[in-house]
Write a protein that holds these residues in place. Structure first.
Motif, PDB file in Angstrom:
ATOM      1  N   GLU A  17      33.950  49.996  34.974  1.00  0.00           N
ATOM      2  CA  GLU A  17      32.647  49.741  35.570  1.00  0.00           C
ATOM      3  C   GLU A  17      32.713  48.498  36.435  1.00  0.00           C
ATOM      4  OE1 GLU A  17      29.680  49.521  32.582  1.00  0.00           O
ATOM      5  OE2 GLU A  17      29.561  51.689  32.296  1.00  0.00           O
ATOM      6  N   LYS A  18      32.072  48.551  37.567  1.00  0.00           N
ATOM      7  CA  LYS A  18      32.135  47.457  38.528  1.00  0.00           C
ATOM      8  C   LYS A  18      31.575  46.169  37.946  1.00  0.00           C
ATOM      9  CE  LYS A  18      32.989  46.439  42.958  1.00  0.00           C
ATOM     10  NZ  LYS A  18      34.276  46.709  43.619  1.00  0.00           N
ATOM     11  N   LYS A  19      32.356  45.108  38.041  1.00  0.00           N
ATOM     12  CA  LYS A  19      31.897  43.782  37.645  1.00  0.00           C
ATOM     13  C   LYS A  19      31.522  43.020  38.907  1.00  0.00           C
ATOM     14  CE  LYS A  19      34.980  43.457  33.616  1.00  0.00           C
ATOM     15  NZ  LYS A  19      35.805  44.662  33.861  1.00  0.00           N
ATOM     16  N   VAL A  20      30.303  42.555  38.956  1.00  0.00           N
ATOM     17  CA  VAL A  20      29.856  41.715  40.067  1.00  0.00           C
ATOM     18  C   VAL A  20      29.824  40.278  39.556  1.00  0.00           C
ATOM     19  CG1 VAL A  20      28.022  41.252  41.737  1.00  0.00           C
ATOM     20  CG2 VAL A  20      28.492  43.612  41.013  1.00  0.00           C
ATOM     21  N   ILE A  21      30.755  39.467  40.038  1.00  0.00           N
ATOM     22  CA  ILE A  21      30.958  38.119  39.495  1.00  0.00           C
ATOM     23  C   ILE A  21      30.408  37.102  40.481  1.00  0.00           C
ATOM     24  CG2 ILE A  21      32.645  36.464  38.637  1.00  0.00           C
ATOM     25  CD1 ILE A  21      34.495  39.048  38.258  1.00  0.00           C
ATOM     26  N   LEU A  22      29.362  36.424  40.072  1.00  0.00           N
ATOM     27  CA  LEU A  22      28.705  35.421  40.898  1.00  0.00           C
ATOM     28  C   LEU A  22      29.217  34.039  40.503  1.00  0.00           C
ATOM     29  CD1 LEU A  22      26.313  35.163  43.010  1.00  0.00           C
ATOM     30  CD2 LEU A  22      24.887  34.586  41.038  1.00  0.00           C
ATOM     31  N   VAL A  23      29.706  33.285  41.478  1.00  0.00           N
ATOM     32  CA  VAL A  23      30.224  31.940  41.231  1.00  0.00           C
ATOM     33  C   VAL A  23      29.312  30.934  41.917  1.00  0.00           C
ATOM     34  CG1 VAL A  23      32.200  30.384  41.432  1.00  0.00           C
ATOM     35  CG2 VAL A  23      32.580  32.848  41.146  1.00  0.00           C
ATOM     36  N   THR A  24      28.580  30.138  41.149  1.00  0.00           N
ATOM     37  CA  THR A  24      27.786  29.070  41.754  1.00  0.00           C
ATOM     38  C   THR A  24      28.725  27.902  42.061  1.00  0.00           C
ATOM     39  OG1 THR A  24      27.214  27.852  39.725  1.00  0.00           O
ATOM     40  CG2 THR A  24      25.862  29.775  40.284  1.00  0.00           C
ATOM     41  N   THR A  36      41.055  30.919  46.048  1.00  0.00           N
ATOM     42  CA  THR A  36      42.477  30.980  46.390  1.00  0.00           C
ATOM     43  C   THR A  36      43.243  31.860  45.402  1.00  0.00           C
ATOM     44  OG1 THR A  36      42.410  28.767  47.385  1.00  0.00           O
ATOM     45  CG2 THR A  36      44.580  29.598  46.732  1.00  0.00           C
ATOM     46  N   VAL A  37      42.995  31.665  44.114  1.00  0.00           N
ATOM     47  CA  VAL A  37      43.715  32.440  43.094  1.00  0.00           C
ATOM     48  C   VAL A  37      43.320  33.913  43.154  1.00  0.00           C
ATOM     49  CG1 VAL A  37      44.078  32.744  40.606  1.00  0.00           C
ATOM     50  CG2 VAL A  37      44.018  30.436  41.593  1.00  0.00           C
ATOM     51  N   ILE A  38      42.027  34.180  43.321  1.00  0.00           N
ATOM     52  CA  ILE A  38      41.545  35.557  43.351  1.00  0.00           C
ATOM     53  C   ILE A  38      42.093  36.322  44.552  1.00  0.00           C
ATOM     54  CG2 ILE A  38      39.444  36.903  43.861  1.00  0.00           C
ATOM     55  CD1 ILE A  38      39.904  36.405  40.912  1.00  0.00           C
ATOM     56  N   SER A  39      42.396  35.634  45.634  1.00  0.00           N
ATOM     57  CA  SER A  39      42.918  36.310  46.820  1.00  0.00           C
ATOM     58  C   SER A  39      44.220  37.052  46.529  1.00  0.00           C
ATOM     59  CB  SER A  39      43.137  35.298  47.954  1.00  0.00           C
ATOM     60  OG  SER A  39      44.164  34.372  47.623  1.00  0.00           O
ATOM     61  N   SER A  40      44.923  36.634  45.470  1.00  0.00           N
ATOM     62  CA  SER A  40      46.154  37.334  45.092  1.00  0.00           C
ATOM     63  C   SER A  40      46.074  37.942  43.692  1.00  0.00           C
ATOM     64  CB  SER A  40      47.348  36.372  45.149  1.00  0.00           C
ATOM     65  OG  SER A  40      47.138  35.277  44.276  1.00  0.00           O
ATOM     66  N   ASP A  41      44.891  37.895  43.067  1.00  0.00           N
ATOM     67  CA  ASP A  41      44.749  38.407  41.708  1.00  0.00           C
ATOM     68  C   ASP A  41      43.421  39.150  41.524  1.00  0.00           C
ATOM     69  OD1 ASP A  41      45.321  38.861  38.991  1.00  0.00           O
ATOM     70  OD2 ASP A  41      44.350  36.997  38.377  1.00  0.00           O
ATOM     71  N   LYS A  42      42.972  39.816  42.571  1.00  0.00           N
ATOM     72  CA  LYS A  42      41.700  40.538  42.478  1.00  0.00           C
ATOM     73  C   LYS A  42      41.929  41.925  41.905  1.00  0.00           C
ATOM     74  CE  LYS A  42      37.560  41.651  45.143  1.00  0.00           C
ATOM     75  NZ  LYS A  42      36.904  41.619  46.467  1.00  0.00           N
ATOM     76  N   ARG A  43      41.039  42.327  40.997  1.00  0.00           N
ATOM     77  CA  ARG A  43      41.135  43.635  40.373  1.00  0.00           C
ATOM     78  C   ARG A  43      40.164  44.619  41.032  1.00  0.00           C
ATOM     79  NH1 ARG A  43      41.644  41.990  33.916  1.00  0.00           N
ATOM     80  NH2 ARG A  43      43.569  40.765  34.145  1.00  0.00           N
ATOM     81  N   GLU A  44      40.503  45.894  40.940  1.00  0.00           N
ATOM     82  CA  GLU A  44      39.713  46.919  41.608  1.00  0.00           C
ATOM     83  C   GLU A  44      38.278  46.975  41.104  1.00  0.00           C
ATOM     84  OE1 GLU A  44      41.510  50.746  41.510  1.00  0.00           O
ATOM     85  OE2 GLU A  44      43.355  50.103  42.521  1.00  0.00           O
ATOM     86  N   ASP A  45      38.074  46.624  39.842  1.00  0.00           N
ATOM     87  CA  ASP A  45      36.731  46.730  39.270  1.00  0.00           C
ATOM     88  C   ASP A  45      35.932  45.434  39.418  1.00  0.00           C
ATOM     89  OD1 ASP A  45      38.311  45.299  37.495  1.00  0.00           O
ATOM     90  OD2 ASP A  45      37.274  46.054  35.717  1.00  0.00           O
ATOM     91  N   GLU A  46      36.398  44.488  40.246  1.00  0.00           N
ATOM     92  CA  GLU A  46      35.726  43.203  40.393  1.00  0.00           C
ATOM     93  C   GLU A  46      35.269  42.976  41.838  1.00  0.00           C
ATOM     94  OE1 GLU A  46      38.212  40.707  36.971  1.00  0.00           O
ATOM     95  OE2 GLU A  46      38.595  40.324  39.095  1.00  0.00           O
ATOM     96  N   GLU A  47      34.021  42.550  41.956  1.00  0.00           N
ATOM     97  CA  GLU A  47      33.501  42.060  43.235  1.00  0.00           C
ATOM     98  C   GLU A  47      33.103  40.599  43.036  1.00  0.00           C
ATOM     99  OE1 GLU A  47      29.753  42.644  46.346  1.00  0.00           O
ATOM    100  OE2 GLU A  47      30.000  44.023  44.643  1.00  0.00           O
TER     101      GLU A  47
END
Length: 331
Positions: A17-24, A36-47
């Protein structure tokens, strides 16, 4: 066999299920590290959605709720805060308490009202008691008053832990917090008056070398600190969001043996700049809290093999970033 396969398919669907992750605070030091880290470690189920102060004033309840309604996050990493170095805190304790408490309360309330599945908030090792035994650990958070220099900020952040526990007990919310030690790295604040110690020292070293003037260390340089590179902290934040399932906070810090004095950190900075000039100690300035050694034993039970970048190497990389980004760095 058919029923078994249906169960597996249903479970797989739930996991995907799609995870929508909000970062304040997404444009700040830690937020940029996570990007920076997510640019090379993003998962298909994460926005991933990274907010800055331009997107909403999180001190205003209506704007906070509006941004939650717009993005409908399932998960939140709450980094936004009014923060500063020792001297910024000493002169503005009331503002630091009121603004951080308001912001944190708005985020927690919006997360609860919109059924956010997981909220990870950011505390700091400065929230621990001033007079205590060392190393400090997660069980000691409320055992006494914090250091007077940043007491207001510390009390505001302690309230997050209390709210996390009560939201879990009364509403079943998966709200937790992390307690990092002194963080620094690219995209830090390098203002010599209002930044944290590492950013301020890097700015002063750069200016001293450029202008051929003395490099100033405020205080005696004797205070001891654990430092964590923002990319290391980013990796750990992402792990906490994905894997950590406790309401109790967790300290994110290198090993105790990696602790250095402010003087030692300053010398590493001067080494990175190849600075050969005069060094002055302004001993009429406060050292702040002399020690706040934190135990990462709990973290090591989960991630025994995690490797932190050495303080010296992290300083080299931060200094190079600062030199290369003079026109855009916060200072």
């Amino acid at each position: 066999r058919k029923e078994y396969l249906e169960v597996l398919i249903t479970a797989d669907k739930l996991n995907m299920e799609k995870k929508v992750i909000l970062v304040t605070g997404g444009s700040g030091l830690v937020g940029k590290g996570i990007q920076t880290v997510i640019s090379s470690d993003k998962r298909e189920d994460e926005e991933w959605i990274f907010l800055s102060s331009k997107d909403a004033n999180l001190l205003i309840k209506e704007e906070t709720f509006a941004v939650f309604e717009k993005y409908k996050p399932t998960h939140v990493i709450h980094l936004a805060a009014l923060v500063g170095g020792l001297y910024a805190h000493m002169g503005n304790n009331h503002d630091y308490f009121l603004n951080n408490w308001k912001m944190d309360d708005n985020i927690l309330e919006a997360s609860k009202k919109t059924n956010v599945k997981k909220l990870v908030s950011c505390l700091s090792t400065c929230v621990f008691p001033d007079k205590t035994s060392y190393p400090i650990d997660e069980t000691m958070l409320h055992n006494g008053p914090p250091h007077p220099s940043n007491a207001a900020f510390s009390y505001a952040k302690r309230v997050i832990d209390l709210q996390n526990r009560k939201c879990n007990e009364e509403h079943g919310c998966m709200f937790t917090s992390v307690v990092p030690c002194n963080v620094f790295g690219p995209h830090d604040n390098f203002d010599p008056l209002h930044a944290h110690v590492m950013g301020a020292l890097i700015n002063r070293a750069y200016e001293a070398k450029k202008n051929d003037t003395a490099f100033e260390i405020w205080g005696t340089g004797a205070a001891q600190r654990q430092f964590i590179y923002n990319l290391d902290l980013a990796k750990l934040f992402i792990w906490v969001l994905r894997e950590y399932q406790e309401i109790d906070p967790i300290i994110l810090a290198p090993d105790e043996a990696d602790e250095v004095s402010i003087k030692e950190a300053a010398m590493m900075i001067l080494e990175a700049f190849d600075f050969k000039g005069e060094v002055k100690y302004l001993t009429d300035k406060s050292d702040g809290q002399l020690k706040k050694t934190a135990s990462n034993a709990k973290l090591r039970t989960y991630l025994p093999q995690f490797q932190f970048m050495s303080t010296r190497q992290a300083i080299r990389e931060t200094v190079q970033w600062y030199v290369d980004n003079q026109h855009t760095a916060r200072k």
